[in-house]
Design an enzyme around this catalytic site. Structure first.
Site, short mmCIF file in Angstrom:
data_model
loop_
_atom_site.label_atom_id
_atom_site.label_comp_id
_atom_site.label_asym_id
_atom_site.label_seq_id
_atom_site.Cartn_x
_atom_site.Cartn_y
_atom_site.Cartn_z
N GLU A 39 0.82 -1.21 0.00
CA GLU A 39 0.00 0.00 0.00
C GLU A 39 0.86 1.26 0.00
O GLU A 39 0.54 2.24 -0.67
CB GLU A 39 -0.95 0.00 1.21
N TYR A 121 -7.25 6.61 3.59
CA TYR A 121 -7.38 5.52 2.62
C TYR A 121 -6.66 4.26 3.10
O TYR A 121 -7.23 3.16 3.13
CB TYR A 121 -6.87 5.91 1.23
N ASP A 139 -9.73 5.22 -2.66
CA ASP A 139 -8.54 5.76 -3.32
C ASP A 139 -8.99 6.53 -4.57
O ASP A 139 -10.18 6.74 -4.77
CB ASP A 139 -7.57 4.62 -3.68
#
Length: 350
Positions: A39, A121, A139
């Site tokens: 991520e 997010y 996102d």
DNA sequence: AAAGCGTGGCC
DNA sequence: TGGCCAAGCTT
């Protein structure tokens, strides 16, 4: 959108995802550390770019303990070329904090949110992908998809963001695994509901999409105004003495912060210009342009040798030339080094 | 809260 | 070619 409509959309979405979703390396694991690394790397960075870095990084740092124990330059070295280097520094900082506290990795949105570099997010994505939390992970892809479905020009505005989250939660309520819903929306944005040339003909949400019924889905979301930034003339100096080279570490926080660089003079911002007497400059120069998001460097690089160097002026230091290959550097300095290291010694000495 | 933060690919 | 874009976060 009604609850029934949301349920219908969610089911169609998951059916599409099981047929057409992407298989990605970080979806093959539930290891929160691996997913966290993915991520962080994926922020503002394309999937195809990340994949090789992801594998290399996890091979070098398989666990949060391994990462916590590493030196800063090892971590930045693994990151070189990915950009946004503060991400790597915060990831490293977060790993050290987790190991120090000894309570393992977070498992909830709120706990992830405490970690340096983890924003709204990522906290939702990590809690969802690694722990199954029913948290909407919005996102850029998901924001664009929902902007179109709900005809919200600015899906990040607070009121719109609440509507977006509500609609996703309603889809999750009607359609099984929340992580799958998040993955499905992201994949839909990446491969179907693209910024340009969306493929509405194959979209599982098309029947209820207000942007599509409006006739011009590409109108959503409203474009962000972004400035291009100034062009700076930058002189980069590769100063050598015998087998050594003068380098320094750029201050954290600014552009290319924490990376190593050669002394440079910027057109109007000072930069790091050190006075080194007695340098014999070579005749050859290298000139190129490097475009960042918010500024452009017009680089002129010179290389020279110094016969009798004093101590390296603070904050620079002399480094063995082969070691420069292993110092983490931004692209402009790396490019300058690739040019300079091939040069022989100066032909004229004072 | 607007601005700053990298890089590479695409057209 | 240059402008736009890509799994955001911090200050």
């Amino acid at each position: 959108m009604t609850a029934d409509e949301a349920r219908t959309l969610g089911q169609g979405l998951l059916a599409w995802y099981r047929r057409s979703g992407r298989r990605l390396p970080w979806r093959e694991t539930r290891d929160p550390f691996a997913i966290w690394v993915s991520e962080v790397m994926l922020q503002q960075t394309r999937v195809e770019t990340v994949i090789p870095y992801y594998h290399r990084f996890l091979r070098r740092f398989p666990t949060v303990e391994a990462l916590a124990a590493a030196a800063t330059d090892e971590v930045l070295g693994q990151w070189e070329g990915l950009g946004y280097y503060a991400r790597a520094l915060r990831l490293h900082e977060g790993a050290r904090a987790m190991v120090r506290r000894g309570e393992g990795l977070p498992g909830s949105v709120a706990a992830w949110r405490e970690v340096p570099g983890v924003g709204p997010y990522m906290a939702a994505a990590l809690a969802s992908f690694a722990s199954g939390a029913a948290a909407p992970a919005v996102d850029g892809n998901v924001a664009r998809v929902m902007s179109r479905v709900l005809a919200l020009p600015r899906p990040r505005l607070a009121a719109s963001a609440r509507a977006v989250a509500g609609a996703i939660e309603a889809m999750m309520a009607g359609a099984g695994d929340p992580a799958e819903v998040n993955h499905a929306l992201m994949d839909l944005g990446a491969t179907v509901c693209r910024a340009r040339a969306p493929r509405c003909g194959v979209c599982p949400l098309a029947s209820l999409c207000r942007a599509r019924s409006g006739g011009d889905p590409e109108r959503y979301p409203a474009p962000e105004a972004r400035g291009r930034g100034p062009v700076l003339a930058v002189r980069i100096h590769v100063i050598r003495h015998l087998g050594r080279v003068l380098v320094y570490r750029r201050p954290p926080g600014g552009i290319l912060g924490g990376l190593w660089a050669f002394p440079a003079r910027f057109e109007n911002e000072g930069g790091l210009a050190v006075e080194i007497p007695g340098v014999t400059w070579r005749a050859e120069r290298q000139a190129f342009r490097h475009v960042f998001t918010h500024q452009t460097w017009q680089v002129t690089a010179r290389a020279g040798d110094v016969a009798r160097p004093g101590p390296a002026p603070d904050p620079t230091r002399w480094v063995d030339a082969p070691a420069v290959d292993r110092l983490p550097m931004g692209r402009p300095d790396r490019r300058v080094w690739a040019w300079a290291r091939e040069l022989g010694p100066a032909t004229v000495t004072l």
